[in-house]
Design an enzyme around this catalytic site. Structure first.
Site, short mmCIF file in Angstrom:
data_model
loop_
_atom_site.label_atom_id
_atom_site.label_comp_id
_atom_site.label_asym_id
_atom_site.label_seq_id
_atom_site.Cartn_x
_atom_site.Cartn_y
_atom_site.Cartn_z
CE LYS A 145 -4.29 1.57 2.05
NZ LYS A 145 -5.52 1.17 2.73
CD GLU B 145 -19.82 -2.36 7.46
OE1 GLU B 145 -19.92 -3.45 6.87
OE2 GLU B 145 -18.98 -1.49 7.14
NE ARG C 293 -22.93 -4.08 2.17
CZ ARG C 293 -21.72 -4.19 1.65
NH1 ARG C 293 -20.72 -4.62 2.37
NH2 ARG C 293 -21.53 -3.87 0.39
#
Ligand code: TPP
Length: 632
Positions: A285, A372, A400
């Site tokens: 990343k 979630e 969600r």
């Protein structure tokens, strides 16, 4: 750096003319463009730097006008935009009317879905493949989902993988493993991926591999040989990925995701494998920009920065205190004072400003990853045995977990507190992130108390109230500076609004953080001779019908103001209460989000466009005042 090669790329077709060194040069130019963008405005950054080579190799191997490509979540889609004809507009990224920071089918045929929420890519790619197969196009198409290791443990990914074997022959899942979500990734799948990284295929224990693979004759079709090699390696326990193999995927990797040549080779190989394939690609990343590699959390979506060479940067941080800060301080106080309080985040520790809490209260802090639904059902379990969980999730992502809010929490009347950050317009992230449906989706549940602070004073009081209340509560606040209205703050009382003032001409009733704009509008109107009252609704549910109906009865007009969808929102609740009481509602005007998706742009710009800034509120009142004067 001049973009000598990038500026010639009109579409991925142009990649075919480039040599490998030219493609590598292209990767450098693309990174430079990404760095220049971040020097202009805040945007997603480190994830984009990490997928540059992957993106080039994908577009160079597949033809995504025919094949299908879904970037999971979509925050890492900038390199893809650069290669698909949007380089010339790149400096408009995330500005109103400009390019969206996520995939957008209106911008390009290469963007199939507008996305922004994590985890759905494997399902949609599988659906695309299944549809294509059913339609039996003469040539077979490949369907590719690129998904990060942060998004990968989402439940829906496993639901899709569970169904893949039966439903598609041509599905490729590229697992982009950079060991990071926004924060370091968490959970058992993360540990599993870590174990796969030490597999000899990747670490280069070449002797062992060579030994096994030497059994495979070197003659024949290279792809056939590759597949046989994979099988041999699997038999010898060298290839890893058995969890995926057992689910019906051919697991390939891990391989270096910054080596364009190697990526292309593997893509070509896996194109010829029948059945679903999971290609495990390892990337870094922030690759290519040292500060982002060193601090990928900060550089996930950094504030605008000044760039000096590759090393030195100054981040232009905003100085204003946001509602998120007020919320995290209030949560910290509650954790300090009550040992039964816990806090849960679904991979948004940084966005929710919970890092200090994570470090100070590790036993009562839970990061579920991008899960979630699990977070909400898990909180219900904690609440059932006597804990007081605070579920701190952005409004848009809490969608969600909708069924668990209903069944595990509201239906059981369990004392779970939902903190819905980014309630309202989320600004440059756009339609996938605007948290405008929550009033409507929460208001329908019996037992659930729903509050929205009118200003920063209200928020800690609401949290305090909710943690003493015997039932579930939701507190919803925006991505905005935490304004405090100068007033003698009325104590918070269950189901009671706060009347800031009564007016003789009209009344503004705000539910949530547009209250300061109502105060400003009322001040301007007073200067123009109109006496407008202001009510801070505080509670969406239960509604303070006493004060609200009094305003409707006594004032010439009432304007309800909310940063939420008008359908099913606060104004709707007011109209329902008005009708139920048999009162004429024709002098009630609702300001809020109309029935269409709102584009990206700065929150203030969007509010102004929607007539929800102080000017718009003034105009609405003047129009109604004019009407009521004419009606007399
Ligand atoms: C359902 C949902 N929850 C939370 C988020 C916020 N979010 C955006 S990107 C991200 C991290 C994704 O990590 P990963 O998939 O590994 O991609 P990377 O940024 O590492 O490339 C998170 C948590 C989201 N977009 N959708």
């Amino acid at each position: 750096m001049t973009q000598k090669i990038l500026s010639t790329i009109q579409s991925p077709d142009d990649l075919g003319n480039l040599s490998l060194p030219q493609l590598e040069q292209l990767a450098d130019e693309m990174r430079d463009v990404l760095c220049n963008l971040i020097a202009c405005r805040s945007a997603h950054f480190a994830s984009n730097l990490g997928v540059v080579e992957l993106c080039i190799a994908l577009h160079d191997t597949f033809d995504f006008r025919r094949d299908r490509l879904i970037w999971d979540t979509g925050h890492q889609v900038y390199p893809h935009k650069l290669l698909t004809g949007r380089f010339s507009k790149f400096d408009t990224m995330r500005t109103k009317g400009g390019l969206m920071g996520y995939p957008n089918p209106a911008e390009s045929e290469y963007d199939l879905f507008m996305t922004g929420h994590a985890g759905a890519s494997v399902s949609t790619a599988l659906g695309l493949a299944s549809g294509d197969e059913l339609l039996r196009k003469e040539e077979s198409r490949h369907s590719v989902a690129v998904i990060g290791d942060g998004a990968f443990p989402s439940g829906v990914v496993f639901e899709a993988m569970n169904n893949a074997r039966r439903q598609s022959e041509k599905l490729l899942v590229v697992l982009n493993d950079n060991q990071m979500s926004i924060c370091p990734r968490v959970g058992g799948v993360a540990d599993y991926l870590d174990r796969l990284r030490i597999n000899p295929m990747y670490t280069g224990l070449k002797d062992e591999i060579a030994n096994v693979l030497s059994k495979v004759p070197l003659l024949g079709d290279p792809t056939e040989r590759f597949i046989v090699q994979l099988k041999e390696a699997a038999k010898a326990g060298l290839s890893g990925g058995m969890m995926f193999e057992d689910m019906g995927f051919r697991y390939v990797g891990p391989i270096d995701g910054h080596n364009i040549g190697l990526l292309r080779k593997y893509f070509k190989m896996v194109q010829r494998i029948e059945g679903p394939v999971l290609l495990h690609v390892v990337t870094e990343k922030g690759h290519g920009f040292t500060p982002a590699v060193a601090d990928p959390v900060l550089y996930h979506a950094p504030p605008q920065f000044e760039r000096r060479e590759n090393e030195i940067v100054t981040l232009k941080k905003s100085s204003s205190r946001a509602y998120t800060h007020v919320a995290s301080e209030a949560i910290e106080n509650q954790l300090r004072n009550n040992s039964r309080v816990t806090v849960l985040t679904a991979a948004m520790c940084q966005g929710n400003k919970l890092e200090k809490i994570r470090d100070e209260f590790p036993e009562r802090f839970f990061d579920t990853g991008i899960c979630e639904s699990h977070a909400v059902a898990f909180a219900a379990g904690q609440a059932k045995v006597g804990m007081r969980p605070i579920v701190d999730i952005y409004s848009t992502f809490l969608q969600r977990a909708y069924d668990h809010i209903f069944q595990e929490v509201a239906l059981q009347n369990l004392p779970v507190t939902f903190m819905l950050d980014r309630g309202g317009l989320a600004g440059p992230d756009g339609p996938t992130h605007h948290g405008v449906f929550d009033f409507g989706y929460l208001r329908v549940f019996p037992n659930l108390t729903v509050m929205a602070p009118g200003d920063a004073h209200d928020l800690p009081a609401m949290l305090d109230f909710s943690l003493k209340h015997e039932g579930p509560c939701a507190i919803r606040y925006p991505k905005a500076a935490a304004v405090e209205i100068d007033r003698e703050v009325a104590p918070l009382e269950f189901g009671k609004s706060e009347v800031l003032s009564w007016g003789t001409d009209g009344c503004l009733i705000a539910c949530g953080a547009l209250l300061p704009r109502c105060v400003e509008a009322a001040t301007r109107l007073r200067q123009q001779g109109l006496d407008i009252g202001i009510i801070n609704a505080r509670f969406l549910k239960p509604l303070d019908t006493e004060a609200i109906l009094r305003a409707i009865r006594e004032c010439s007009f009432v304007v309800t103001v909310e940063e939420a969808a008008l359908a099913g929102g606060f104004g709707s609740a007011v109209l329902e209460a008005t009708a139920d009481a048999g009162i004429d509602a024709s002098r009630v005007r609702r300001l809020g989000i109309p029935d269409h998706y709102i584009e990206h742009g700065e929150r203030d710009e969007l509010l102004a466009d929607l007539g929800m800034d102080a000017v718009g509120i003034v105009d609405a009142c003047k129009e109604l005042a004019g009407n009521s004067i004419r009606a007399l």
